[in-house]
Design a protein around this motif. Structure first.
Motif, short mmCIF file in Angstrom:
data_model
loop_
_atom_site.label_atom_id
_atom_site.label_comp_id
_atom_site.label_asym_id
_atom_site.label_seq_id
_atom_site.Cartn_x
_atom_site.Cartn_y
_atom_site.Cartn_z
N TYR A 20 0.83 -1.20 0.00
CA TYR A 20 0.00 0.00 0.00
C TYR A 20 0.87 1.25 0.00
O TYR A 20 0.59 2.23 -0.70
N VAL A 21 1.95 1.21 0.79
CA VAL A 21 2.79 2.40 0.95
C VAL A 21 3.90 2.46 -0.09
O VAL A 21 4.14 3.51 -0.71
N PHE A 22 4.59 1.34 -0.31
CA PHE A 22 5.80 1.36 -1.14
C PHE A 22 5.64 0.75 -2.53
O PHE A 22 6.55 0.85 -3.35
N GLY A 23 4.51 0.08 -2.78
CA GLY A 23 4.33 -0.50 -4.10
C GLY A 23 4.28 -2.02 -4.09
O GLY A 23 4.56 -2.66 -3.07
N PRO A 24 3.94 -2.62 -5.23
CA PRO A 24 3.64 -4.06 -5.29
C PRO A 24 4.85 -4.99 -5.24
O PRO A 24 4.68 -6.21 -5.23
N LEU A 25 6.06 -4.46 -5.23
CA LEU A 25 7.24 -5.33 -5.27
C LEU A 25 7.68 -5.80 -3.89
O LEU A 25 8.70 -6.49 -3.77
N PHE A 26 6.92 -5.45 -2.85
CA PHE A 26 7.29 -5.83 -1.48
C PHE A 26 6.40 -6.96 -0.97
O PHE A 26 5.19 -6.95 -1.17
N THR A 27 7.01 -7.91 -0.28
CA THR A 27 6.26 -8.93 0.45
C THR A 27 6.93 -9.14 1.80
O THR A 27 8.13 -8.90 1.97
N PHE A 28 6.13 -9.59 2.75
CA PHE A 28 6.61 -9.84 4.12
C PHE A 28 6.47 -11.32 4.42
O PHE A 28 5.44 -11.93 4.14
N ASN A 29 7.51 -11.91 5.00
CA ASN A 29 7.51 -13.34 5.29
C ASN A 29 7.94 -13.60 6.73
O ASN A 29 8.82 -12.92 7.26
N ILE A 30 7.27 -14.58 7.33
CA ILE A 30 7.64 -15.04 8.67
C ILE A 30 8.09 -16.49 8.55
O ILE A 30 7.35 -17.34 8.06
N GLU A 31 9.30 -16.77 8.98
CA GLU A 31 9.81 -18.14 8.97
C GLU A 31 9.87 -18.66 10.40
O GLU A 31 10.48 -18.03 11.27
N TYR A 56 1.61 10.24 1.97
CA TYR A 56 0.22 10.21 1.53
C TYR A 56 -0.33 8.78 1.58
O TYR A 56 -1.44 8.54 2.07
N TYR A 57 0.46 7.83 1.09
CA TYR A 57 0.02 6.43 1.09
C TYR A 57 -0.07 5.89 2.51
O TYR A 57 -0.91 5.03 2.80
N LEU A 58 0.78 6.41 3.39
CA LEU A 58 0.72 5.98 4.79
C LEU A 58 -0.59 6.38 5.43
O LEU A 58 -1.26 5.56 6.06
N TYR A 59 -1.00 7.65 5.27
CA TYR A 59 -2.24 8.02 5.95
C TYR A 59 -3.46 7.42 5.27
O TYR A 59 -4.48 7.16 5.91
N GLU A 60 -3.36 7.12 3.97
CA GLU A 60 -4.44 6.38 3.32
C GLU A 60 -4.54 4.97 3.90
O GLU A 60 -5.63 4.43 4.11
N PHE A 61 -3.38 4.39 4.17
CA PHE A 61 -3.35 3.06 4.78
C PHE A 61 -3.95 3.10 6.19
O PHE A 61 -4.72 2.21 6.57
N LEU A 62 -3.62 4.12 6.97
CA LEU A 62 -4.18 4.25 8.31
C LEU A 62 -5.70 4.39 8.26
O LEU A 62 -6.41 3.79 9.07
N HIS A 91 1.20 16.33 7.28
CA HIS A 91 0.39 15.58 6.32
C HIS A 91 -0.52 14.59 7.05
O HIS A 91 -1.70 14.44 6.69
N LEU A 92 0.01 13.94 8.08
CA LEU A 92 -0.81 13.02 8.86
C LEU A 92 -1.85 13.79 9.67
O LEU A 92 -2.99 13.32 9.85
N THR A 93 -1.47 14.96 10.16
CA THR A 93 -2.43 15.78 10.91
C THR A 93 -3.63 16.15 10.05
O THR A 93 -4.78 16.09 10.48
N GLU A 94 -3.36 16.51 8.80
CA GLU A 94 -4.43 16.92 7.90
C GLU A 94 -5.35 15.75 7.52
O GLU A 94 -6.47 15.97 7.08
N SER A 95 -4.87 14.53 7.71
CA SER A 95 -5.70 13.37 7.35
C SER A 95 -6.68 13.00 8.46
O SER A 95 -7.58 12.19 8.25
#
Length: 219
Positions: A83-94, A168-174, A193-197
């Motif tokens: 959402y924030v950085f784009g579609p090339l990121f994934t998170f994994n838990i091993e 901007y993408y961060l506060y949209e995510f929030l 920017h977060l205050t305005e959201s």
């Protein structure tokens, strides 16, 4: 063989017979004890079998619940990163078993020109990634832990290392988190920017050692 010798043999025979009767009685007692011991052993083995099946069932249930929680966390954090950085990121838990403990290792995987790179969050593109991973994990824990933790999501300087181009993408995510999970978000931030959201915002200042909160327009 005279009379005395015959009497002596009869006495020895009688003693041997008495000894045999005693040994036979003892043998019967031992046979009964062996039978009882075998019954107890069979009952014990049946009990062990039940306990083992229960242990395996509980272990499998724990593994299933753990796997469900892992998948939920991976999905939520991956969605946050994308959402924030784009579609090339994934998170994994091993998950790895170390003795009686299960150890979790966190990784962020990025893809660039067909090459996948797996790193620890703290080693991936600076502190902004760590901020998003930490934020999303907090939400995931609140949503997956049982009994579920109720109440608002309270954040202190969320995304303080996220660069301005991604704020901007961060506060949209929030906002999406608040809507998705039905939680109010209360945060302390220096980012305008977060205050305005926010739906409501207050600026806190200190005058003569006293904190004063004044409403801020978010329109």
């Amino acid at each position: 063989m005279n009379h005395e010798q015959l009497a002596e043999l009869e006495q020895k025979l009688k003693q041997a017979h008495q000894t045999w009767l005693g040994l036979d009685a003892r043998r019967q007692v031992l046979i009964e004890q062996l039978h009882q011991a075998e019954q107890k052993l069979n009952e014990y083995m049946d009990t062990i079998d039940v306990y083992e099946k229960a242990r395996v069932l509980l272990q499998q249930s724990a593994e299933y619940a753990r796997e469900q929680a892992r998948q939920q966390m991976e999905t939520l954090v991956t969605n946050a990163l994308q959402y924030v950085f784009g579609p090339l990121f994934t998170f994994n838990i091993e998950l790895e078993e170390h003795g009686s403990r299960t150890v979790a290792e966190f990784y962020v995987t990025t893809e660039y020109e067909g090459v996948r790179v797996k790193t620890k969050p703290q080693d991936s593109r600076g502190g902004g990634v760590v901020d998003i991973v930490t934020l999303a994990l907090r939400v995931a824990l609140m949503e997956t832990v049982q009994p579920k933790v109720a109440g608002p999501l309270i954040l202190d300087e969320p995304g303080k290392h996220v660069s301005n181009e991604y704020v901007y993408y961060l506060y949209e995510f929030l906002k999406s988190l608040s809507t998705m999970f039905g939680r109010q978000i209360i945060m302390v931030t220096h980012n305008h920017h977060l205050t305005e959201s926010a739906d409501k915002a207050y600026e806190v200042s200190i005058r003569d050692g006293i904190s004063e909160a004044l409403p801020v327009s978010t329109a």
